[in-house]
Design an enzyme around this catalytic site. Structure first.
Site, short mmCIF file in Angstrom:
data_model
loop_
_atom_site.label_atom_id
_atom_site.label_comp_id
_atom_site.label_asym_id
_atom_site.label_seq_id
_atom_site.Cartn_x
_atom_site.Cartn_y
_atom_site.Cartn_z
CE LYS A 112 33.59 39.22 46.19
NZ LYS A 112 33.97 39.62 44.82
CE LYS A 197 38.61 30.50 44.27
NZ LYS A 197 37.73 30.64 43.12
CE LYS A 200 42.09 37.74 40.30
NZ LYS A 200 40.89 36.93 40.42
#
Ligand code: TRP
Length: 339
Positions: A112, A197, A200
């Site tokens: 990240k 994956k 969200k």
């Protein structure tokens, strides 16, 4: 009784992946067999660029969807992290147990932070310390089990290390938890990129089925799922990830086993059609219940208020014990000065 703790981060709309991979298992299994806590971890949503109004909205929506998915406040505790001070209180103590090197080794942090830097943005310090807050979430409740996806296993390992280290240095205070993988869950991949994956927070909308997508939107997304070259329907995650993902979703929605279902279909089109309908049917009751709950916001608010109260009562003694164990002078008159 076994205690289970898990968290949902309100950084995006919840997806079919969240439901089939986690929430459904929480509702059908975990809340019945264990003393379970499910937390909307809103403090974690502040570790990356965020819009305050959106975090607020997504937090309320996540709570509503957890209840719509079948979490029952008579059986488990549903609450919002920021409503319970113990998380932040304990997080600081654990920052005094964790090391800088440990934090920088976290894979999710490295990924990240690199992404943020590529964008020319800055990395919030809380992104680095995030796993410590997550450890505090878990340890404050003396949870035994933490059902999480693969990407969170390293954070649970860190939590274990911190618990053991704290206990060794300052006296036995925490239960050493373990990560569990849900037994009946499916690993749902992105319909446009079946090697990733269905998360969200990803921003590739067409490959993600959201729990609140209208039936026609669900159908469109499933019908447009990428499939593999070749024509026969076989279940093979390696060489046919697209088809395997559809089979897995179909199996998770309709019962049955992905490999066996592979033998049933002659064409990709037929498989997609049945998968789309199965997903629509699985989402229907969740969406209906969600609509009812939205009509009664006072109810959801009440559930969260009670949940926070329960969570506070459960976590307070452990966090207080940690404060004493680590050497902080007790405040107050109720035995602190004597203890
Ligand atoms: N880090 C988790 C995620 O991104 C969310 C989370 C925060 C969590 N605290 C937790 C999960 C404690 C399990 C237990 O999905």
């Amino acid at each position: 009784m076994t205690r289970v703790f898990s968290g949902v981060k309100p950084t995006g709309h919840l997806t079919l992946g969240n439901y089939l991979g986690a929430m459904r298992q929480w509702a059908t299994v975990d809340q019945h067999r264990a003393e379970a806590l499910f937390c909307i971890v809103d403090l974690h949503a502040l570790t990356v660029d965020h819009d305050p109004a959106r975090v607020r909205r997504l937090s309320r929506q996540a709570a509503t969807l957890l209840l719509a998915a079948g979490l029952d406040p008579r059986l488990c505790t549903v609450f919002v992290q920021s409503h319970v001070d113990e998380h932040a209180r304990l997080s600081y103590l654990l920052e005094c147990v964790a090391t800088d090197g440990e934090m920088r080794r976290m894979i999710q942090y490295k990924e990240k932070a690199a992404r943020e830097q590529r964008r020319g943005g800055s990395v919030r310090l809380s992104l680095l310390t995030y796993p410590v807050l997550m450890a505090a979430d878990i340890l404050a409740y003396r949870a035994d089990e933490v059902p999480v996806g693969d990407d969170q296993v390293q954070h649970v390992e860190l939590t274990r290390d911190l618990a053991v280290r704290f206990n060794q240095r300052y006296g036995h205070t925490f239960v050493v938890p373990r990560a569990t993988r849900p037994k009946v869950a499916a690993r749902v991949m992105n319909l446009q990129d079946p090697t990733a994956k269905m998360g969200k927070s990803d921003d590739t909308g067409p490959g993600i089925v959201y729990l609140l997508d209208e039936p026609d939107v669900v159908r469109k997304k499933v019908m447009r799922a990428v499939t593999d070259s070749g024509r026969d329907v076989v279940y093979d995650r390696e060489s046919r990830p697209g088809v395997a993902n559809l089979l897995e979703i179909l199996a998770a929605c309709s019962g049955g086993n992905p490999a066996a279902l592979g033998g049933v279909y002659e064409s990709y089109g037929a498989l997609k059609k049945d998968t789309a309908e199965a997903v629509v049917e699985v989402l229907r009751p969740v969406q209906e219940r969600h609509k009812e709950l939205c009509a009664d916001p006072g109810y959801v608010e009440g559930v969260l208020r009670d949940g926070a109260e329960r969570a506070r009562a459960m976590s307070r003694p452990t966090v207080d014990a940690a404060y004493r164990a680590i050497g902080l002078l007790p405040a107050g008159v109720d035995g602190g000065a004597l203890g």
